[in-house]
Design a protein around this motif. Structure first.
Motif, PDB file in Angstrom:
ATOM      1  N   VAL A  98       0.843  -1.198   0.000  1.00 21.24           N
ATOM      2  CA  VAL A  98       0.000   0.000   0.000  1.00 21.24           C
ATOM      3  C   VAL A  98       0.878   1.248   0.000  1.00 21.24           C
ATOM      4  N   ALA A  99       1.924   1.226   0.828  1.00 19.33           N
ATOM      5  CA  ALA A  99       2.856   2.360   0.869  1.00 19.33           C
ATOM      6  C   ALA A  99       3.554   2.532  -0.468  1.00 19.33           C
ATOM      7  N   GLY A 100       3.816   1.421  -1.174  1.00 19.18           N
ATOM      8  CA  GLY A 100       4.444   1.506  -2.489  1.00 19.18           C
ATOM      9  C   GLY A 100       3.585   2.267  -3.482  1.00 19.18           C
ATOM     10  N   LEU A 101       2.290   2.008  -3.474  1.00 15.11           N
ATOM     11  CA  LEU A 101       1.372   2.727  -4.359  1.00 15.11           C
ATOM     12  C   LEU A 101       1.238   4.187  -3.944  1.00 15.11           C
ATOM     13  N   LEU A 102       1.128   4.428  -2.625  1.00 20.13           N
ATOM     14  CA  LEU A 102       0.969   5.799  -2.138  1.00 20.13           C
ATOM     15  C   LEU A 102       2.225   6.634  -2.383  1.00 20.13           C
ATOM     16  N   ALA A 103       3.401   6.008  -2.292  1.00 18.53           N
ATOM     17  CA  ALA A 103       4.645   6.751  -2.514  1.00 18.53           C
ATOM     18  C   ALA A 103       4.727   7.270  -3.938  1.00 18.53           C
ATOM     19  N   ASP A 104       4.128   6.558  -4.885  1.00 20.23           N
ATOM     20  CA  ASP A 104       4.044   7.044  -6.258  1.00 20.23           C
ATOM     21  C   ASP A 104       3.053   8.194  -6.377  1.00 20.23           C
ATOM     22  N   ARG A 105       1.977   8.121  -5.609  1.00 14.86           N
ATOM     23  CA  ARG A 105       0.899   9.095  -5.723  1.00 14.86           C
ATOM     24  C   ARG A 105       1.205  10.398  -4.985  1.00 14.86           C
ATOM     25  N   ILE A 106       1.657  10.302  -3.739  1.00 17.74           N
ATOM     26  CA  ILE A 106       1.816  11.512  -2.916  1.00 17.74           C
ATOM     27  C   ILE A 106       3.269  11.847  -2.605  1.00 17.74           C
ATOM     28  N   GLY A 107       4.204  10.979  -2.969  1.00 13.72           N
ATOM     29  CA  GLY A 107       5.611  11.254  -2.724  1.00 13.72           C
ATOM     30  C   GLY A 107       6.199  10.386  -1.635  1.00 13.72           C
ATOM     31  N   ARG A 108       7.526  10.423  -1.540  1.00 14.33           N
ATOM     32  CA  ARG A 108       8.228   9.599  -0.543  1.00 14.33           C
ATOM     33  C   ARG A 108       8.144  10.200   0.864  1.00 14.33           C
ATOM     34  N   LYS A 109       8.345  11.499   0.947  1.00 14.39           N
ATOM     35  CA  LYS A 109       8.406  12.173   2.248  1.00 14.39           C
ATOM     36  C   LYS A 109       7.123  12.020   3.074  1.00 14.39           C
ATOM     37  N   PRO A 110       5.912  12.194   2.507  1.00 17.09           N
ATOM     38  CA  PRO A 110       4.698  12.039   3.314  1.00 17.09           C
ATOM     39  C   PRO A 110       4.553  10.652   3.931  1.00 17.09           C
ATOM     40  N   ILE A 111       5.052   9.603   3.245  1.00 24.11           N
ATOM     41  CA  ILE A 111       4.960   8.248   3.800  1.00 24.11           C
ATOM     42  C   ILE A 111       5.791   8.141   5.075  1.00 24.11           C
ATOM     43  N   ILE A 112       6.964   8.769   5.082  1.00 23.94           N
ATOM     44  CA  ILE A 112       7.807   8.745   6.288  1.00 23.94           C
ATOM     45  C   ILE A 112       7.106   9.472   7.434  1.00 23.94           C
ATOM     46  N   LEU A 113       6.455  10.595   7.146  1.00 27.59           N
ATOM     47  CA  LEU A 113       5.734  11.347   8.185  1.00 27.59           C
ATOM     48  C   LEU A 113       4.563  10.528   8.740  1.00 27.59           C
ATOM     49  N   ILE A 114       3.827   9.855   7.866  1.00 29.59           N
ATOM     50  CA  ILE A 114       2.728   9.007   8.319  1.00 29.59           C
ATOM     51  C   ILE A 114       3.263   7.867   9.185  1.00 29.59           C
ATOM     52  N   ALA A 115       4.383   7.284   8.782  1.00 32.46           N
ATOM     53  CA  ALA A 115       4.986   6.198   9.562  1.00 32.46           C
ATOM     54  C   ALA A 115       5.372   6.687  10.955  1.00 32.46           C
ATOM     55  N   ASP A 116       5.876   7.905  11.066  1.00 33.98           N
ATOM     56  CA  ASP A 116       6.232   8.447  12.378  1.00 33.98           C
ATOM     57  C   ASP A 116       5.011   8.534  13.292  1.00 33.98           C
ATOM     58  N   VAL A 117       3.889   8.987  12.744  1.00 29.84           N
ATOM     59  CA  VAL A 117       2.658   9.074  13.534  1.00 29.84           C
ATOM     60  C   VAL A 117       2.249   7.684  14.017  1.00 29.84           C
ATOM     61  N   LEU A 118       2.361   6.702  13.153  1.00 32.15           N
ATOM     62  CA  LEU A 118       2.005   5.331  13.533  1.00 32.15           C
ATOM     63  C   LEU A 118       2.981   4.768  14.568  1.00 32.15           C
ATOM     64  N   PHE A 119       4.284   5.071  14.429  1.00 27.97           N
ATOM     65  CA  PHE A 119       5.263   4.639  15.438  1.00 27.97           C
ATOM     66  C   PHE A 119       4.890   5.186  16.815  1.00 27.97           C
ATOM     67  N   ILE A 120       4.547   6.465  16.867  1.00 27.11           N
ATOM     68  CA  ILE A 120       4.198   7.094  18.146  1.00 27.11           C
ATOM     69  C   ILE A 120       2.949   6.451  18.733  1.00 27.11           C
ATOM     70  N   THR A 121       1.921   6.271  17.899  1.00 28.19           N
ATOM     71  CA  THR A 121       0.665   5.677  18.360  1.00 28.19           C
ATOM     72  C   THR A 121       0.881   4.252  18.862  1.00 28.19           C
ATOM     73  N   GLY A 122       1.622   3.456  18.095  1.00 30.48           N
ATOM     74  CA  GLY A 122       1.847   2.068  18.476  1.00 30.48           C
ATOM     75  C   GLY A 122       2.660   1.927  19.749  1.00 30.48           C
ATOM     76  N   ALA A 123       3.708   2.751  19.897  1.00 31.29           N
ATOM     77  CA  ALA A 123       4.560   2.674  21.086  1.00 31.29           C
ATOM     78  C   ALA A 123       3.784   3.026  22.348  1.00 31.29           C
ATOM     79  N   LEU A 124       3.021   4.106  22.292  1.00 25.25           N
ATOM     80  CA  LEU A 124       2.271   4.543  23.477  1.00 25.25           C
ATOM     81  C   LEU A 124       1.140   3.581  23.816  1.00 25.25           C
ATOM     82  N   SER A 125       0.510   2.985  22.792  1.00 24.15           N
ATOM     83  CA  SER A 125      -0.574   2.034  23.069  1.00 24.15           C
ATOM     84  C   SER A 125      -0.029   0.763  23.720  1.00 24.15           C
ATOM     85  N   GLN A 126       1.148   0.297  23.293  1.00 22.95           N
ATOM     86  CA  GLN A 126       1.745  -0.884  23.918  1.00 22.95           C
ATOM     87  C   GLN A 126       2.078  -0.635  25.383  1.00 22.95           C
ATOM     88  N   ALA A 127       2.500   0.585  25.678  1.00 19.29           N
ATOM     89  CA  ALA A 127       2.905   0.895  27.055  1.00 19.29           C
ATOM     90  C   ALA A 127       1.744   0.839  28.038  1.00 19.29           C
TER      91      ALA A 127
END
Length: 533
Positions: A98-127
């Motif tokens: 899915v990220a492969g398709l989106l990286a073509d559509r919206i660019g590489r940089k936005p995917i990294i920013l979205i991943a950061d949001v998910l990293f933060i959400t996942g880390a805090l939820s596990q805690a």
């Protein structure tokens, strides 16, 4: 499709900088660059924080599994541990294409920013969770982040890097993964004896994600994606920062090659679209369908995908990440006094040998490094298998303290540690980083999709191995588990020897020509010899 009117200039026609593609001998070219600019170093470090997050997550779960105890309602069973570890891989498997398709559509940089949001959400939820189900959900969210970041970050760095240093800079992002594992084991050791210390272990994973999110906001988009999106002036500005002052001809050389590749690929894609669609109306599925058709129907693209999937699948099916996930569990069952600290020695070995790969990859070459390092992995795996046979493997169901007292005093337990260390050395020098050079295999039009599918192969294999590792150790015994992994490595070596070409020193636009009519192994070796003369 590239916009060709208004502010978006034509790709080739009327190039305002007049690049002809025929440089004089005294004009600075991309191949003449002797060192990366400060800008590309800074960009690589900022993007590489995603690798730190991935590595931290891999390492911290090893310590977490031996520290949770009954905090999730009951002692963790073999199935619980398998689900907790493999849920991250499953999330990454879903996210990467899915990220492969989106990286073509919206660019590489936005995917990294979205991943950061998910990293933060996942880390805090596990805690904050109190059940195995909640832990699986939290790690699945982290898996979505890992799937997107593990695809896009090497791609992003590769598309920004000068070709003489592309291997080194992509490997630097892999070095961040190993550094994250070292940090995770240190934190795991420090907090393992604290009440609820494991919650801090997983929660601290949010900190690097916050840092990277802030840094990525000020970093540029990939110049190759900008050209593809019809924004050549912005791409030129980015390339000028990458190649530093006084290297305008190198900038125009790269820019011209990108534009030429896009024009040729658009012509191919339009012909395929006309043939496949006829007069049918275009829908929102048309573009993804055309990309898939181009990837699988064009011989060079199909060969690139075959190589990338081979390397990514082999990287996981060799069992390495399961050793990282369960290393503390393994050393605990071998009755080492401090299993987390023992695991730290493995992580440090991984870091040091990845650093060695960073230094050598653009000099020795990808293919040679891979073919020399896989036999080292085989030696380590076979030595582990033989050592377990003589050790009399411990129970993989009960506590080691009650089932195999005194194992730590056996020299075979130490031999197993040495054998695993040898295996990790071979992995880190070769397969651990070379598989992530995948973006250099694909042409721009299918690069993010091809990398997405190859990364999905990685995480699909990771999911299978993570879910089966402990059951294999329990039912097949460690002897056969390590023997099977060694056999996979041997088969993988033969496949790599047969189809993996040498891409050292080639521009991204040059690799497409290498794979156009065949796997290009012999031609790549011939070119490598000419470059070494």
């Amino acid at each position: 499709m590239v916009v060709r009117n208004g502010a978006h200039a034509p790709l080739i026609e009327g190039d305002e900088h007049g690049f002809s593609g025929h440089a004089e001998d005294d004009i600075f070219k991309e191949s003449d660059i002797t060192s990366p600019s400060a800008f590309i170093w800074a960009l690589t470090f900022a993007a590489g924080i995603s690798g730190l997050l991935f590595g931290y997550d891999t390492g911290v779960i090893s310590s977490t599994l031996v520290s949770i105890g009954k905090d999730l309602g009951h002692p963790l069973t073999t199935l619980d541990k398998g689900l907790i570890t493999s849920s991250t891989s499953l999330g990454a498997l879903i996210a990467s294409p899915v990220a492969g398709l989106l990286a073509d559509r919206i660019g590489r940089k936005p995917i990294i920013l979205i991943a950061d949001v998910l990293f933060i959400t996942g880390a805090l939820s596990q805690a904050g969770i109190t059940s195995v189900f909640g832990m699986v959900v939290g790690r699945s969210i982290v898996g979505f982040a890992v799937g997107g970041a593990s695809l896009v970050v090497p791609l992003y760095i590769s598309e920004l890097s000068p070709s003489p240093f592309r291997g080194k800079l992509v490997t630097l992002s892999i070095l961040f993964i190993t550094a994250g594992q070292v940090v995770a084991y240190i934190i795991g050791y420090a907090l393992s004896m604290q009440r609820n210390g494991w919650r801090w272990m997983v929660g601290l994973g949010a900190v690097p994600a916050v840092l990277q999110f802030g840094l990525m906001l000020v970093l540029p988009e990939s110049p190759r994606w900008l050209v593809k999106d019809g924004r050549s002036p912005q791409a030129r500005n980015v390339l000028r920062k990458v190649y530093a002052a006084g290297k305008d001809h190198a900038v125009e050389e790269v820019l011209h090659a990108i534009k030429t590749e896009i024009v040729e690929e658009e012509a191919t894609n339009n012909n395929m679209s006309t043939s496949a669609m006829g007069n049918q109306p275009h829908t929102w599925l048309t573009r993804p369908r055309n990309r898939f058709a181009e990837l699988f129907c064009v011989g060079g693209n199909r060969r690139a995908l075959t190589i990338a999937c081979l390397l990514q699948g082999l990287q996981q099916l060799c069992g390495f990440n399961s050793l990282m996930y369960f290393s503390a569990t393994i050393f605990s069952l071998l009755d080492f006094d401090s299993p987390t600290l023992t695991s730290l020695s493995i992580a440090v070995t991984n870091f040091v040998c990845t650093l060695l790969a960073l230094i050598t990859i653009d000099h020795v070459g990808r293919r040679r490094l891979l073919l020399l390092s896989i036999p080292v992995m085989v030696v380590g795996l076979i030595a582990s298998s033989v050592s377990y046979e003589y050790l009399g493997h411990p129970s993989w169901v009960h506590s080691p303290a009650s089932s195999t007292p005194g194992v730590a005093q056996s020299p075979w337990a130490v031999v197993i540690l040495i054998a695993i260390t040898i295996y990790v050395c071979g992995y880190a020098i070769g397969l651990g980083n070379i598989a992530w050079q995948q973006s250099e295999l694909f042409p721009l039009s299918v690069r993010s999709l091809g990398c997405g599918l190859a990364t999905a192969t990685n995480w699909g294999s990771n999911f299978v191995v993570g879910l089966t590792f402990l059951p294999m150790m329990e039912y097949l015994t460690p002897v056969w588990t390590f023997a099977i992994y060694s056999l996979i490595c041997i088969v993988g070596w033969v496949c790599c020897w047969a189809i993996y070409p040498e891409t050292r020193g080639l521009g991204l636009e040059d690799v497409r020509d290498l794979l156009r009519d065949s796997y290009g192994v012999e031609e790549s070796l011939r070119r490598a010899k000419l470059r070494d003369v």
